[in-house]
Design a protein around this motif. Structure first.
Motif, PDB file in Angstrom:
ATOM      1  N   ALA A 344       0.969  -1.082   0.039  1.00 19.48           N
ATOM      2  CA  ALA A 344      -0.014   0.108   0.001  1.00 19.48           C
ATOM      3  C   ALA A 344       0.726   1.050   0.014  1.00 19.48           C
ATOM      4  O   ALA A 344       2.075   0.988   0.528  1.00 19.48           O
ATOM      5  N   SER A 345       0.465   2.304  -0.381  1.00 22.16           N
ATOM      6  CA  SER A 345       1.092   3.702  -0.522  1.00 22.16           C
ATOM      7  C   SER A 345       0.908   4.289   0.927  1.00 22.16           C
ATOM      8  O   SER A 345       0.062   3.690   1.827  1.00 22.16           O
ATOM      9  N   PHE A 346       1.567   5.370   1.182  1.00 19.25           N
ATOM     10  CA  PHE A 346       1.487   6.115   2.694  1.00 19.25           C
ATOM     11  C   PHE A 346       0.126   6.467   2.658  1.00 19.25           C
ATOM     12  O   PHE A 346      -0.463   6.595   3.739  1.00 19.25           O
ATOM     13  N   GLU A 347      -0.606   7.246   1.432  1.00 17.44           N
ATOM     14  CA  GLU A 347      -1.680   7.549   1.636  1.00 17.44           C
ATOM     15  C   GLU A 347      -3.038   6.571   2.184  1.00 17.44           C
ATOM     16  O   GLU A 347      -4.100   6.894   2.670  1.00 17.44           O
ATOM     17  N   ASP A 348      -2.737   5.041   1.669  1.00 17.97           N
ATOM     18  CA  ASP A 348      -3.573   4.079   2.064  1.00 17.97           C
ATOM     19  C   ASP A 348      -3.383   3.375   3.488  1.00 17.97           C
ATOM     20  O   ASP A 348      -3.748   2.405   3.552  1.00 17.97           O
ATOM     21  N   ILE A 349      -2.571   4.285   4.229  1.00 18.03           N
ATOM     22  CA  ILE A 349      -2.348   3.646   5.729  1.00 18.03           C
ATOM     23  C   ILE A 349      -3.427   3.275   6.338  1.00 18.03           C
ATOM     24  O   ILE A 349      -3.526   2.345   7.131  1.00 18.03           O
ATOM     25  N   PRO A 373      -1.380   6.278  -4.543  1.00 19.65           N
ATOM     26  CA  PRO A 373      -2.401   5.837  -3.844  1.00 19.65           C
ATOM     27  C   PRO A 373      -3.619   5.289  -4.903  1.00 19.65           C
ATOM     28  O   PRO A 373      -3.683   5.703  -6.099  1.00 19.65           O
ATOM     29  N   LYS A 374      -4.221   4.055  -4.419  1.00 18.17           N
ATOM     30  CA  LYS A 374      -5.123   3.720  -5.340  1.00 18.17           C
ATOM     31  C   LYS A 374      -6.377   4.435  -5.407  1.00 18.17           C
ATOM     32  O   LYS A 374      -6.709   5.118  -4.385  1.00 18.17           O
ATOM     33  N   GLU A 375      -7.088   4.467  -6.573  1.00 17.81           N
ATOM     34  CA  GLU A 375      -8.243   5.252  -6.775  1.00 17.81           C
ATOM     35  C   GLU A 375      -9.250   4.550  -6.037  1.00 17.81           C
ATOM     36  O   GLU A 375      -9.416   3.327  -5.991  1.00 17.81           O
ATOM     37  N   LYS A 376      -9.981   5.263  -5.219  1.00 17.71           N
ATOM     38  CA  LYS A 376     -11.298   4.571  -4.476  1.00 17.71           C
ATOM     39  C   LYS A 376     -12.530   4.813  -5.207  1.00 17.71           C
ATOM     40  O   LYS A 376     -12.807   5.719  -5.916  1.00 17.71           O
TER      41      LYS A 376
END
Length: 496
Positions: A344-349, A373-376
């Motif tokens: 995961a990316s930092f933004e998806d922590i 970050p993955k698109e939600k």
């Protein structure tokens, strides 16, 4: 000459000012980091810009490529670890990357070396400055993701299995949470010893993927102790417990003579998103007091292990370095290979940590600061918003209702107005006060100014009666009739 130097001073002044401007320290460059702003739920995790660190004496600066997510990070977020740091703080206990700079008096490393590093926080960032004694060169062919998955999990598994548990051929093990990062390491390391029977507990949804590698697998919800006794009436040789609480008592009861119980975690204290004092007290209360004489009579061993304490406070970094070299050799030989659940990316922590909290991960969760970050989806975004709103502390709800309470409390004096203001509200009839006074007083006995105050109560009474008839809602708002009469009596007499 003196005169010439005096003339040159004004001309050189601008140059000196420019040099002073150039000598001003430049603002440090910034980096991206996962910051814990306070102890609590997922909303306490923020991705922020922080000044880039510089390596101090005996330190190396690492350009981070991967970070490990451990249950210890979840416990830190809730503030249930021993001696938690002050917030805000950059999170993360392990990372892997490339050395970008070296501090003074630092030996054994060069710029460009690929390394694993351990530290008390500050690892979940694009750059991390870490003491060299906690840094280990990784072998060729090892990826950064594998490196970040090996350090804490495989060190823990190796120590509790071999250095404390003294695992030997033909013995049996009960390991809790066998599907997690440490559990996967236990599975792989036990295969280096012949004829080992491995009992494991895990969530039901993990059983299908774990069954091929575990001798007997049980769900946490069943009476696994009774099931194990059916399979092995004498019990097991080693119990590896990362849960504590009631699992401790069951684990000790399952030990056969010369059996070893090893506690290496207390994850049972984490039940909700935030710290629960009830869960903490329950976990402590459920552990029976252990008598050394009882252990003496039963020929049983109890032990505990905490890698963070061993490495950072008890200063056993040389011992840990020797074990890391053994693990690197096992990796190079193909004996061990970390199981990675997700990257995961930092933004998806927040999502990654929630997955760990729900025990949905099979293996290690890795953070990679270099990926996007993955698109939600719309549903995921709405679900996240609902989760954040549900996790709002009670204080926020209370603060929203406090203004209404303060308005009600401030409005009470308006219902019970002070004596000097209430006559203005009471005396609002259509009939002028002077007419009422004239109709009630005799022509031949006009009160003097001095006697007006004495006659005021008698004269004000009819006015108050008229007001009460015309302003019924106001009369209902007064808290008591006695108070209303009292304020009417104190009202000054109307002037003629």
């Amino acid at each position: 000459m003196p005169g010439d130097s005096a003339e040159e001073n004004p001309a050189s002044a601008p140059a000196k000012e420019e040099s002073k401007t150039d000598d001003k320290p430049k603002e440090p460059k910034e980096m991206k980091a996962v910051v814990l702003t306070g102890f609590g739920g997922l909303k306490m995790l923020k991705v922020q810009s922080k000044p880039q660190p510089t390596p101090g004496e005996g330190e190396v600066l690492i350009a981070v490529k991967a970070c490990g997510v451990n249950f210890l990070d979840l416990m830190l977020r809730q503030g249930v670890t021993d001696n938690p740091p002050k917030t805000p703080v950059i999170m993360g206990y392990e990372c892997a990357g490339t050395i970008e700079a070296i501090g003074e008096k630092t030996e054994g490393f060069s710029v460009g070396d690929n390394v694993i590093a351990l530290k008390e926080c500050h690892c979940w960032a694009e750059l991390a400055s870490i003491p060299a004694k906690y840094v280990y060169k990784i072998p060729e062919g090892m990826t950064f993701h594998d490196a970040a998955a090996i350090a804490m999990n495989y060190l823990t598994a190796y120590i509790i299995l071999f250095d404390i548990g003294n695992l030997r051929s033909g013995q049996s093990i009960l390991a809790h949470s066998i599907g997690g990062g440490v559990g996967q390491a236990i599975i792989q390391l036990t295969k280096t010893v012949e004829n080992v029977t491995l009992y494991g507990t895990a969530s039901a949804h993990k059983h299908e993927s774990l069954k091929p590698n575990v001798t007997h697998l049980f769900d946490h919800g069943v009476d696994y102790a009774q099931e194990i006794r059916k399979l092995s009436p004498e019990g097991v040789d080693i119990v590896l417990d990362c849960l504590c609480g009631d699992y401790t008592n069951k684990g000790i009861s399952l030990l056969r003579p010369m059996g070893r119980y090893i506690l290496f975690g207390t994850s049972s204290v984490v039940t909700g998103e935030t710290k629960s004092f009830f869960s903490f007290a329950k976990s402590w209360w459920q552990v029976d007091k252990i008598s050394p004489l009882k252990l003496y009579d039963d020929n049983k061993f109890l032990a505990g292990f905490q890698l963070r304490q061993l490495l950072f406070r008890e200063n056993q970094h040389e011992y840990v370095r020797q074990l890391m070299d053994k693990l690197f050799k096992l990796y190079t030989d193909g004996t061990i290979k970390p199981v990675i659940d997700q990257v995961a990316s930092f933004e998806d922590i927040a999502e990654a940590m929630q997955r760990l909290h729900d025990r949905k991960n099979i293996g290690k969760i890795i953070l990679d600061p270099t990926i996007q970050p993955k698109e939600k989806t719309k549903n995921e975004a709405e679900a996240e918003d609902r989760a954040k709103s549900d996790s709002e502390p009670e204080e926020s709800t209370k603060s929203e209702t406090e203004p209404e309470e303060s308005i009600d409390s401030d409005s009470e004096p308006e219902e019970i107005s002070p004596p000097d203001t209430e006559p203005e509200e009471i005396i609002k009839p259509d009939v002028k006060p002077t007419e009422i006074a004239k109709s009630d007083t005799k022509p031949e006995a006009k009160p003097k100014p001095a006697d007006a105050e004495a006659a005021a109560p008698a004269d004000a009474a009819p006015a108050a009666t008229a007001d009460a008839a015309t302003e019924e809602p106001k009369a209902e708002e007064t808290p008591a009739e006695g108070e209303a009469e009292k304020t009417e009596e104190e009202a000054p007499a109307p002037a003629e």
